[in-house]
Design an enzyme around this catalytic site. Structure first.
Site, PDB file in Angstrom:
ATOM      1  N   MET A  84      13.589 -69.553 -16.432  1.00 17.42           N
ATOM      2  CA  MET A  84      12.561 -69.399 -17.466  1.00 17.42           C
ATOM      3  C   MET A  84      12.824 -68.126 -18.272  1.00 17.42           C
ATOM      4  O   MET A  84      11.935 -67.627 -18.967  1.00 17.42           O
ATOM      5  CB  MET A  84      11.171 -69.353 -16.828  1.00 17.42           C
ATOM      6  CG  MET A  84      10.830 -70.661 -16.123  1.00 17.42           C
ATOM      7  SD  MET A  84       9.074 -71.026 -16.046  1.00 17.42           S
ATOM      8  CE  MET A  84       8.474 -69.620 -15.159  1.00 17.42           C
ATOM      9  N   LEU A 143      15.740 -62.596 -17.939  1.00 17.74           N
ATOM     10  CA  LEU A 143      16.698 -62.590 -16.827  1.00 17.74           C
ATOM     11  C   LEU A 143      16.775 -61.242 -16.121  1.00 17.74           C
ATOM     12  O   LEU A 143      16.696 -60.193 -16.759  1.00 17.74           O
ATOM     13  CB  LEU A 143      18.081 -62.997 -17.352  1.00 17.74           C
ATOM     14  CG  LEU A 143      18.111 -64.354 -18.073  1.00 17.74           C
ATOM     15  CD1 LEU A 143      19.512 -64.629 -18.617  1.00 17.74           C
ATOM     16  CD2 LEU A 143      17.671 -65.487 -17.158  1.00 17.74           C
ATOM     17  N   GLY A 166      18.297 -61.164 -10.066  1.00 16.82           N
ATOM     18  CA  GLY A 166      18.284 -62.415  -9.286  1.00 16.82           C
ATOM     19  C   GLY A 166      18.995 -63.528 -10.057  1.00 16.82           C
ATOM     20  O   GLY A 166      19.822 -64.265  -9.504  1.00 16.82           O
ATOM     21  N   HIS A 167      18.672 -63.641 -11.359  1.00 14.74           N
ATOM     22  CA  HIS A 167      19.330 -64.658 -12.184  1.00 14.74           C
ATOM     23  C   HIS A 167      20.829 -64.353 -12.320  1.00 14.74           C
ATOM     24  O   HIS A 167      21.656 -65.265 -12.325  1.00 14.74           O
ATOM     25  CB  HIS A 167      18.727 -64.691 -13.591  1.00 14.74           C
ATOM     26  CG  HIS A 167      17.278 -65.063 -13.629  1.00 14.74           C
ATOM     27  ND1 HIS A 167      16.301 -64.186 -14.039  1.00 14.74           N
ATOM     28  CD2 HIS A 167      16.649 -66.210 -13.297  1.00 14.74           C
ATOM     29  CE1 HIS A 167      15.128 -64.788 -13.972  1.00 14.74           C
ATOM     30  NE2 HIS A 167      15.301 -66.006 -13.520  1.00 14.74           N
ATOM     31  N   GLN A 191       4.076 -75.914 -15.722  1.00 11.42           N
ATOM     32  CA  GLN A 191       3.949 -75.339 -14.384  1.00 11.42           C
ATOM     33  C   GLN A 191       3.000 -74.146 -14.317  1.00 11.42           C
ATOM     34  O   GLN A 191       2.908 -73.475 -13.298  1.00 11.42           O
ATOM     35  CB  GLN A 191       5.323 -75.001 -13.803  1.00 11.42           C
ATOM     36  CG  GLN A 191       6.070 -73.863 -14.473  1.00 11.42           C
ATOM     37  CD  GLN A 191       7.489 -73.754 -13.949  1.00 11.42           C
ATOM     38  OE1 GLN A 191       8.355 -74.536 -14.305  1.00 11.42           O
ATOM     39  NE2 GLN A 191       7.757 -72.766 -13.104  1.00 11.42           N
ATOM     40  N   ASP A 195      11.920 -68.259  -4.181  1.00 11.25           N
ATOM     41  CA  ASP A 195      10.965 -69.350  -4.394  1.00 11.25           C
ATOM     42  C   ASP A 195      11.250 -70.421  -3.342  1.00 11.25           C
ATOM     43  O   ASP A 195      11.723 -71.522  -3.652  1.00 11.25           O
ATOM     44  CB  ASP A 195      11.131 -69.922  -5.810  1.00 11.25           C
ATOM     45  CG  ASP A 195      10.805 -68.881  -6.856  1.00 11.25           C
ATOM     46  OD1 ASP A 195       9.679 -68.374  -6.847  1.00 11.25           O
ATOM     47  OD2 ASP A 195      11.685 -68.546  -7.674  1.00 11.25           O
ATOM     48  N   GLN A 240       9.616 -73.827  -3.758  1.00  3.42           N
ATOM     49  CA  GLN A 240      10.220 -74.544  -4.888  1.00  3.42           C
ATOM     50  C   GLN A 240      11.553 -75.172  -4.457  1.00  3.42           C
ATOM     51  O   GLN A 240      11.861 -76.320  -4.794  1.00  3.42           O
ATOM     52  CB  GLN A 240      10.445 -73.591  -6.057  1.00  3.42           C
ATOM     53  CG  GLN A 240      11.293 -74.160  -7.179  1.00  3.42           C
ATOM     54  CD  GLN A 240      11.330 -73.266  -8.403  1.00  3.42           C
ATOM     55  OE1 GLN A 240      10.416 -73.278  -9.183  1.00  3.42           O
ATOM     56  NE2 GLN A 240      12.400 -72.500  -8.568  1.00  3.42           N
ATOM     57  N   SER A 258      11.758 -59.999  -9.702  1.00  8.25           N
ATOM     58  CA  SER A 258      10.975 -61.074 -10.305  1.00  8.25           C
ATOM     59  C   SER A 258      10.695 -60.682 -11.750  1.00  8.25           C
ATOM     60  O   SER A 258      10.516 -59.493 -12.058  1.00  8.25           O
ATOM     61  CB  SER A 258       9.644 -61.217  -9.551  1.00  8.25           C
ATOM     62  OG  SER A 258       8.692 -61.888 -10.339  1.00  8.25           O
ATOM     63  N   SER A 259      10.633 -61.676 -12.624  1.00  6.07           N
ATOM     64  CA  SER A 259      10.303 -61.390 -14.030  1.00  6.07           C
ATOM     65  C   SER A 259       8.918 -60.765 -14.117  1.00  6.07           C
ATOM     66  O   SER A 259       8.631 -59.983 -15.017  1.00  6.07           O
ATOM     67  CB  SER A 259      10.330 -62.673 -14.854  1.00  6.07           C
ATOM     68  OG  SER A 259      11.610 -63.254 -14.774  1.00  6.07           O
TER      69      SER A 259
HETATM   70  O1  PAF Z   1      12.275 -70.890 -10.899  1.00  2.71           O
HETATM   71  C1  PAF Z   1      12.094 -70.997 -12.117  1.00  2.71           C
HETATM   72  O2  PAF Z   1      12.441 -70.121 -12.907  1.00  2.71           O
HETATM   73  C2  PAF Z   1      11.403 -72.241 -12.644  1.00  2.71           C
HETATM   74  O3  PAF Z   1      10.405 -72.684 -11.788  1.00  2.71           O
HETATM   75  C3  PAF Z   1      12.387 -73.385 -12.981  1.00  2.71           C
HETATM   76  C4  PAF Z   1      13.096 -73.888 -11.739  1.00  2.71           C
HETATM   77  C5  PAF Z   1      13.402 -72.897 -13.991  1.00  2.71           C
HETATM   78  C6  PAF Z   1      11.627 -74.558 -13.584  1.00  2.71           C
HETATM   79  O4  PAF Z   1      10.947 -74.183 -14.740  1.00  2.71           O
END
Ligand code: PAF
Length: 285
Positions: free
Chosen positions: A30, A33, A36-37, A63, A152, A155, A187-188
């Site tokens: 999302m 960045l 983590g990304h 979401q 997550d 998730q 985390s963002s």
């Molecule tokens: O983890 C995230 O950043 C979001 O939940 C994802 C998997 C990109 C879905 O929008």
């Protein structure tokens, strides 16, 4: 790096790449960045099963609950693009909301059984939004594999279950949580924290580590562990606890007595307006 905003253009390009034998690795995000990304992008670049790396940036309205931070969710596309280039990504996909959810969009994907606890309980509809957008992204990108951070954890479980149940031809790969030096999970949403809240937020990982240590020392009473986790976090005046749980892994079921295998200790708490989550996976000998 090639950037696409339209689904049709991206699909055309990826179809050509696939026809040329390229195997696609995907990192859905999302944006805004962080380390983590970057670790996920590094993992996809280093993956011997991947020839072409794709990252998406899309703040998915589905979401977020009505009282949540969709509008104020941090965004910085210019900086994100630079970071994707510096990570060596081949393709960036940045669709607009109308591109993903055109007028009349009416379909959703819902995973049950693992979404009634933890964040699924605190954020009704959240995982339906995640499962729906991830299904769409998988259909658009058609990756061979996709990477998700274990920060997550729920998730990750939801997506694994969805991929299995719907026979989606994508391999889901987990990446460990990336932490700041003092243990705070990146985390963002950490940008929301004031200086004092930032310091206070370290209570999450410290408490999880204490719980893990108790398990390693032999504590097997899940209720006692949960009580200890709750008390430790609640002792921090700037923390407002949402949940503290010790559940079986990966089916996320309540347990009375810990048995051999892995358990997930997971927490969520508010520090000011930031709702932060964290977890540790512990091997029970
Ligand atoms: O983890 C995230 O950043 C979001 O939940 C994802 C998997 C990109 C879905 O929008």
């Amino acid at each position: 790096m090639r950037t696409f905003e339209k689904i049709a253009d991206l699909r055309r390009y990826l179809a050509e790449m696939r026809a040329g034998g390229k195997r696609i690795g995907f990192v859905p995000t999302m944006g805004f960045l962080h380390k983590g990304h970057m670790a996920l992008m590094r993992a996809v670049k280093e993956d011997p099963e991947v020839d072409l790396s794709v990252v998406s940036i899309f703040v998915n309205p589905l979401q977020f609950g009505p009282q949540e931070d969709y509008r104020s969710y941090p965004r910085d596309l210019g900086r994100d693009e630079e970071l994707c280039i510096s990570a060596g990504m081949d393709v960036l996909f940045i669709p607009a909301v109308e591109e993903m959810y055109p007028e009349g969009f009416a379909t959703s994907v819902e995973v049950t059984g693992v979404t009634e606890v933890l964040c699924g309980r605190s954020r009704p509809g959240h995982f339906k939004g995640v499962a729906t957008v991830v299904t769409k992204l998988f259909n658009i990108v058609q990756p061979d594999c996709a990477y998700f951070g274990i920060k997550d954890a729920q998730q990750f479980v939801v997506i694994k279950r969805m991929v299995r149940d719907l026979n989606l031809p994508v391999k889901i790969k987990a990446h460990p949580t990336v932490r700041e030096e003092d243990g705070l999970a990146v985390s963002s949403r950490n940008v929301y924290l004031t200086k004092d809240e930032r310091r206070a937020a370290t209570v999450l990982y410290r408490s999880l580590e204490c719980t893990a240590a108790e398990i390693r020392k032999g504590e097997r009473d899940a209720l006692r562990l949960k009580r200890m986790l709750t008390e430790k976090i609640s002792a921090e005046p700037l923390a407002r606890l949402d949940y503290a749980e010790v559940l079986s892994w990966p089916d996320l079921r309540p347990v009375d007595v810990l048995r051999r295998g892995e358990v997930l200790a997971a927490v969520a708490a508010y520090f000011g307006r930031a709702r932060l989550i964290d977890n540790v996976l512990v091997e029970v000998e």
